[in-house]
Design a protein around this motif. Structure first.
Motif, mmCIF file in Angstrom:
data_model
loop_
_atom_site.group_PDB
_atom_site.id
_atom_site.type_symbol
_atom_site.label_atom_id
_atom_site.label_comp_id
_atom_site.label_asym_id
_atom_site.label_seq_id
_atom_site.Cartn_x
_atom_site.Cartn_y
_atom_site.Cartn_z
ATOM 1 N N GLN A 126 0.824 -1.201 0.000
ATOM 2 C CA GLN A 126 0.000 0.000 0.000
ATOM 3 C C GLN A 126 0.866 1.263 0.000
ATOM 4 N N ASP A 127 1.936 1.274 0.761
ATOM 5 C CA ASP A 127 2.834 2.432 0.788
ATOM 6 C C ASP A 127 3.454 2.686 -0.589
ATOM 7 N N ILE A 128 3.838 1.611 -1.261
ATOM 8 C CA ILE A 128 4.426 1.748 -2.597
ATOM 9 C C ILE A 128 3.380 2.239 -3.591
ATOM 10 N N LYS A 129 2.173 1.686 -3.534
ATOM 11 C CA LYS A 129 1.091 2.142 -4.414
ATOM 12 C C LYS A 129 0.873 3.638 -4.269
ATOM 13 N N HIS A 130 0.786 4.083 -3.031
ATOM 14 C CA HIS A 130 0.548 5.505 -2.790
ATOM 15 C C HIS A 130 1.704 6.358 -3.289
ATOM 16 N N ALA A 131 2.932 5.884 -3.127
ATOM 17 C CA ALA A 131 4.090 6.637 -3.621
ATOM 18 C C ALA A 131 4.033 6.780 -5.143
ATOM 19 N N ILE A 132 3.658 5.707 -5.838
ATOM 20 C CA ILE A 132 3.564 5.748 -7.299
ATOM 21 C C ILE A 132 2.462 6.707 -7.737
ATOM 22 N N ILE A 133 1.297 6.582 -7.137
ATOM 23 C CA ILE A 133 0.173 7.445 -7.508
ATOM 24 C C ILE A 133 0.485 8.905 -7.201
ATOM 25 N N GLU A 134 1.028 9.163 -6.007
ATOM 26 C CA GLU A 134 1.339 10.539 -5.607
ATOM 27 C C GLU A 134 2.447 11.157 -6.455
ATOM 28 N N SER A 135 3.325 10.332 -7.014
ATOM 29 C CA SER A 135 4.408 10.852 -7.850
ATOM 30 C C SER A 135 3.889 11.390 -9.182
ATOM 31 N N GLY A 136 2.696 10.941 -9.590
ATOM 32 C CA GLY A 136 2.137 11.337 -10.879
ATOM 33 C C GLY A 136 2.659 10.510 -12.045
ATOM 34 N N LEU A 137 3.558 9.587 -11.779
ATOM 35 C CA LEU A 137 4.146 8.789 -12.860
ATOM 36 C C LEU A 137 3.121 7.857 -13.508
ATOM 37 N N SER A 138 2.182 7.347 -12.730
ATOM 38 C CA SER A 138 1.189 6.446 -13.327
ATOM 39 C C SER A 138 0.245 7.195 -14.268
ATOM 40 N N VAL A 139 -0.097 8.440 -13.933
ATOM 41 C CA VAL A 139 -0.924 9.255 -14.828
ATOM 42 C C VAL A 139 -0.145 9.580 -16.095
ATOM 43 N N ALA A 140 1.127 9.942 -15.922
ATOM 44 C CA ALA A 140 1.968 10.243 -17.080
ATOM 45 C C ALA A 140 2.099 9.031 -17.991
ATOM 46 N N LEU A 141 2.191 7.838 -17.397
ATOM 47 C CA LEU A 141 2.313 6.613 -18.183
ATOM 48 C C LEU A 141 1.061 6.373 -19.025
ATOM 49 N N ILE A 142 -0.107 6.630 -18.449
ATOM 50 C CA ILE A 142 -1.357 6.462 -19.189
ATOM 51 C C ILE A 142 -1.411 7.423 -20.378
ATOM 52 N N GLY A 143 -0.931 8.648 -20.179
ATOM 53 C CA GLY A 143 -0.997 9.665 -21.226
ATOM 54 C C GLY A 143 0.096 9.588 -22.269
ATOM 55 N N GLU A 144 1.162 8.852 -21.986
ATOM 56 C CA GLU A 144 2.298 8.778 -22.906
ATOM 57 C C GLU A 144 2.013 7.804 -24.040
ATOM 58 N N LYS A 145 2.211 8.266 -25.273
ATOM 59 C CA LYS A 145 1.924 7.429 -26.440
ATOM 60 C C LYS A 145 3.172 6.789 -27.054
ATOM 61 N N SER A 146 4.317 7.443 -26.918
ATOM 62 C CA SER A 146 5.519 6.898 -27.563
ATOM 63 C C SER A 146 6.091 5.738 -26.757
ATOM 64 N N ARG A 147 6.604 4.763 -27.458
ATOM 65 C CA ARG A 147 7.169 3.580 -26.816
ATOM 66 C C ARG A 147 8.369 3.950 -25.953
ATOM 67 N N ASP A 148 9.226 4.844 -26.454
ATOM 68 C CA ASP A 148 10.399 5.265 -25.681
ATOM 69 C C ASP A 148 9.992 6.041 -24.435
ATOM 70 N N GLY A 149 8.994 6.901 -24.572
ATOM 71 C CA GLY A 149 8.508 7.665 -23.429
ATOM 72 C C GLY A 149 7.907 6.759 -22.366
ATOM 73 N N ARG A 150 7.175 5.744 -22.805
ATOM 74 C CA ARG A 150 6.574 4.790 -21.867
ATOM 75 C C ARG A 150 7.659 3.986 -21.159
ATOM 76 N N ALA A 151 8.671 3.574 -21.908
ATOM 77 C CA ALA A 151 9.776 2.819 -21.303
ATOM 78 C C ALA A 151 10.489 3.659 -20.252
ATOM 79 N N ASP A 152 10.682 4.943 -20.538
ATOM 80 C CA ASP A 152 11.320 5.837 -19.580
ATOM 81 C C ASP A 152 10.473 5.967 -18.316
ATOM 82 N N LEU A 153 9.175 6.146 -18.464
ATOM 83 C CA LEU A 153 8.299 6.279 -17.298
ATOM 84 C C LEU A 153 8.262 4.992 -16.473
ATOM 85 N N LYS A 154 8.255 3.861 -17.146
ATOM 86 C CA LYS A 154 8.284 2.585 -16.418
ATOM 87 C C LYS A 154 9.572 2.452 -15.617
#
Length: 111
Positions: free
Chosen positions: A34-62
């Motif tokens: 749960q702590d890790i989930k909240h850290a990921i969500i609060e970082s905004g990286l999961s939202v950015a991953l959903i919005g990223e269309k390029s394969r390289d951009g997605r790999a970077d966010l992951k």
């Protein structure tokens, strides 16, 4: 029972209540997840991953998400892996120091 970690269960940004309207408690590896989930969500990286269309951009966010998870001191370094079977659903796999294997899903809640 004796637990190392204990917390209140949070789902979709709300405290989960049992039938008696008391907060549901989680322990040990569930607290770490749960702590890790909240850290990921609060970082905004999961939202950015959903919005990223390029394969390289997605790999970077992951990779950024993986590095964020690696910062968790209760995990064994180098054991974190990330999978995204469908857009917006991220699975994290790791090994905890005290409780063994850990796997959980992070879903970005969009309103």
């Amino acid at each position: 029972m004796n637990y190392i970690y204990q917390d209140i269960l949070i789902e979709n940004g709300d405290v989960v209540l049992d039938a008696g309207r008391n907060p549901v408690l989680i322990q040990d590896s569930a607290v770490i997840a749960q702590d890790i989930k909240h850290a990921i969500i609060e970082s905004g990286l999961s939202v950015a991953l959903i919005g990223e269309k390029s394969r390289d951009g997605r790999a970077d966010l992951k990779k950024q998400i993986e590095l964020l998870v690696e910062e968790e001191t209760r995990l064994v370094p180098g054991t974190v892996t990330l999978e995204e079977p469908t857009l917006g659903n991220i699975w994290i796999f790791a090994k905890t120091r005290e409780f063994g294997d850990l796997q959980f899903e992070v879903k970005e809640v969009t309103n």
